[in-house]
Every structure is written in structure tokens, then in C-alpha cells.
Motif scaffolding. Structure first.
Motif, short mmCIF file in Angstrom:
data_model
loop_
_atom_site.label_atom_id
_atom_site.label_comp_id
_atom_site.label_asym_id
_atom_site.label_seq_id
_atom_site.Cartn_x
_atom_site.Cartn_y
_atom_site.Cartn_z
N TYR A 14 -1.83 7.70 2.94
CA TYR A 14 -1.37 7.36 1.59
C TYR A 14 -0.23 6.37 1.75
CZ TYR A 14 0.74 8.13 -3.07
OH TYR A 14 1.29 7.96 -4.32
N LYS A 72 -5.27 3.13 -6.80
CA LYS A 72 -4.83 4.38 -7.41
C LYS A 72 -5.98 5.12 -8.07
CE LYS A 72 -1.82 5.94 -11.19
NZ LYS A 72 -0.77 5.51 -12.15
N ARG A 96 0.35 1.22 -4.70
CA ARG A 96 -0.06 2.47 -4.07
C ARG A 96 -1.53 2.37 -3.68
NH1 ARG A 96 3.83 6.45 -5.52
NH2 ARG A 96 5.75 5.25 -5.83
N CYS A 97 -1.86 2.88 -2.51
CA CYS A 97 -3.24 2.80 -2.05
C CYS A 97 -3.54 3.91 -1.06
CB CYS A 97 -3.53 1.43 -1.43
SG CYS A 97 -2.51 1.05 0.02
N MET A 131 -5.48 10.47 -4.96
CA MET A 131 -4.08 10.20 -4.64
C MET A 131 -3.21 11.29 -5.24
SD MET A 131 -2.08 6.62 -5.37
CE MET A 131 -3.31 5.67 -4.45
N ILE A 147 2.02 2.52 0.46
CA ILE A 147 2.44 1.48 -0.49
C ILE A 147 2.20 0.15 0.20
CG2 ILE A 147 4.35 0.44 -1.77
CD1 ILE A 147 5.64 3.18 -1.94
N CYS A 158 11.34 4.26 -1.52
CA CYS A 158 10.11 3.47 -1.68
C CYS A 158 10.38 2.01 -2.04
CB CYS A 158 9.23 4.09 -2.77
SG CYS A 158 8.67 5.76 -2.41
#
Length: 310
Positions: free
Chosen positions: A146, A127, A112-113, A86, A148, A107
């Protein structure tokens, strides 16, 4: 603009995940480090152009030596580890002179992923690169996003584009190109309703910043995607914007009770982040030791059972 995008590839071009947990100890040198990263990107691009000039004669050799994904040594648990790290943001310790050209992403709160689509199944990684869950989507194969993840709405808010339908955007593709392609996905029918592209703007557009529930990401337009912390991607909380950038938000924000200054808050949070990373690494080491011990005990038990057979 970025160098011409590479041809359609598979995930073999991406290194297995390894998070760079640097502590960003030298925040005061952020501007110098940013210039150094941009210079390295430029040198790498020039080197790649030189290689491409002689590539035609080596196409067959390249195809023969092309690695397979997943790598042979990881095929047993091919999807337990994320294939790419990431890209994490540093605190925006000081406003750069060219901030008006940077992209700003508003955001929401969430986790986060990295979302990876491979072999008709979609994998979601944390993460630290651990697989959290799998699901089925309409996203094309060989896609990496990427995001959220907002568990309240089950929406994956897309921050950045790493790969789409086999087209690699993780290598030598500048942010301005990735974001252009990402915005174009709004009209792509393969993008499920649970995946939404986060809006992005620039200060030079003379627009008010879009309200952010959690904070703002700042992307340098020439920055290429890289795993780990990067001075080309920075972060501010909404209550820091006016102090750090001199921009008054059109909506009200609440500051933490013990808040003094933005830089003091950043340094405290940075210290907490480093402590969390150390705790995570200790937990991982403990888990590995226990796994090895358990495996050794199972082997010993198997040997004892074998020796007991007449």
C-alpha cells in the motif's frame, strides 16, 4: 502480539477488490466503533485458534479445496481489478486516550495506490481498484504494498505491508507486527530504489513529529488490515495537530483561508468526499451501461452480417 503468521500462500486467499464506500456518518461514535472493531478482531482470532486445533487432520482436504488465483470467472481480465481493497483512514475526530501507543506516519503528497507483483510483472491500482499502469521491478512475486506514489520524484512511498514474497499480512496480523516487518525491508536488496518505506514514530517516544507535506496517518497498534474505512486508522492535516492533540509542530504550517475549526473542516471535507464517491459511482454505472449497449450492438451487427451470407 499477533497470532502466528500463516504459511506461505498465493493470492488465492485474497478476495477480489470491492471498496467499502461508507460515508462515516457517525463520527461522534468513533470511539465506540473502534472498540467494536477490536472486539470483532479478538473474537475472530479466538475462532481461528479453535479451528487450527483441528486443522492437522484436514490438511489434505484444505489443499484440495484451495481456490486458484485469479478465480476462474476473472481469468480473462485477471489483473484489471485489484485483488484487495485499500484500507482508508477516517478523520481523527477526537484524540483517543491511548494515542501515545499509536503509530504515526508522516505522508507526502501523492496518489494512493496498491502495488501488486504477480507473474514477473508489477501492477499498480488506484484507490477504486482500477489498474493504472504496469511495470517491471525487482520485488518478489506475490507481493502487495500500500503506497503513495509521488509523480514528481517517481517514488512509491510504502505505507503498509499487505503481502511480501507470498507471506500474507492482510489477515489477522496486527499493525505492530506488519510495521515491524515493513521496517525490516529497508535492508532487503529486492526493494527497488523507487520504493521507500515511510518512517513511523510514536508520541510516547518523546520525539517531534516528522514534517509532513500532506498529513499524518494514525494507526492503532492492534488493528488488522481491512478494506475500506476503519476507525483504527485515522488522519489529520498538519494545521490540525496543535488544535486536536495539543502538540506544537517544530515547523510552520499554513491554514486554509476559510479555516475555522478542525471539526468543521472535517465535516466539510467528509461531505465533499461523499459527493465525489457518488459522482464516481455514477460514472462507473454510465460506463457499464455504455459497454453493455456497445456489446449488444456488436452482437446484433454480427448476427446481421451472418444472416446476409447466402
Amino acid at each position: 502480539m499477533a497470532l502466528a503468521m500463516s504459511s506461505i500462500i498465493d493470492l488465492s486467499s485474497l478476495s477480489l477488490y470491492k471498496l467499502k464506500t461508507n460515508s462515516i456518518s457517525s463520527l461522534k461514535n468513533q470511539i465506540e466503533r473502534r472498540q467494536e472493531v477490536l472486539k470483532k478482531q479478538k473474537d475472530k482470532r479466538e475462532q481461528l485458534i479453535s479451528q487450527i486445533r483441528f486443522q492437522d487432520n484436514d490438511n489434505e482436504l484444505i489443499e484440495e479445496n484451495k481456490p486458484q488465483w485469479p478465480p476462474r470467472q476473472h481469468r480473462k481480465n485477471a489483473y484489471s481489478t485489484c485483488p484487495i481493497g485499500m484500507m482508508l483512514a477516517e478523520w481523527l475526530f477526537s484524540a483517543p486516550d491511548d494515542l501515545s501507543s499509536w503509530f504515526i506516519v508522516s505522508c507526502p503528497r501523492g496518489q494512493r495506490c496498491i502495488v501488486v507483483v504477480q507473474s514477473h510483472r508489477t501492477y499498480v491500482y488506484s484507490k477504486y481498484g482500477n489498474q493504472m499502469w504496469t511495470m517491471f521491478t525487482n520485488l518478489p512475486k506475490q507481493t502487495i504494498l500500500y503506497c503513495i506514489y509521488d509523480k514528481r520524484s517517481s517514488i512509491y512511498h510504502i505505507i503498509d505491508l499487505i503481502m511480501w514474497n507470498g507471506q500474507d499480512y492482510s489477515t489477522d496480523i496486527e499493525c505492530q507486527c506488519r510495521f515491524f516487518m515493513l521496517t525490516s525491508l529497508n535492508d532487503d536488496t529486492r526493494l527497488d530504489k523507487q520504493f521507500q518505506v515511510l518512517p513511523r514514530t510514536k508520541i510516547e517516544d518523546k520525539q517531534d513529529l516528522i514534517e509532513a507535506e500532506d498529513g499524518y496517518l494514525f494507526y492503532h497498534p492492534l488493528g488488522c488490515y481491512q478494506s475500506g474505512y476503519s476507525p483504527l486508522v485515522c488522519w489529520l492535516k498538519p494545521f490540525m495537530i496543535e488544535e486536536m492533540l495539543g502538540i506544537k509542530l517544530s515547523y510552520s504550517v499554513d491554514k486554509p483561508v476559510d479555516y475555522t475549526t478542525a471539526q468543521a473542516y472535517m465535516l466539510e471535507e467528509q461531505s465533499n468526499r461523499k459527493e465525489q464517491q457518488q459522482q464516481y459511482q455514477q460514472q462507473q454505472s454510465s460506463y457499464v451501461r455504455k459497454s453493455h449497449k456497445k456489446k449488444k450492438e456488436e452482437i446484433q451487427e454480427g448476427e446481421e452480417n451472418f444472416m446476409s451470407i447466402d
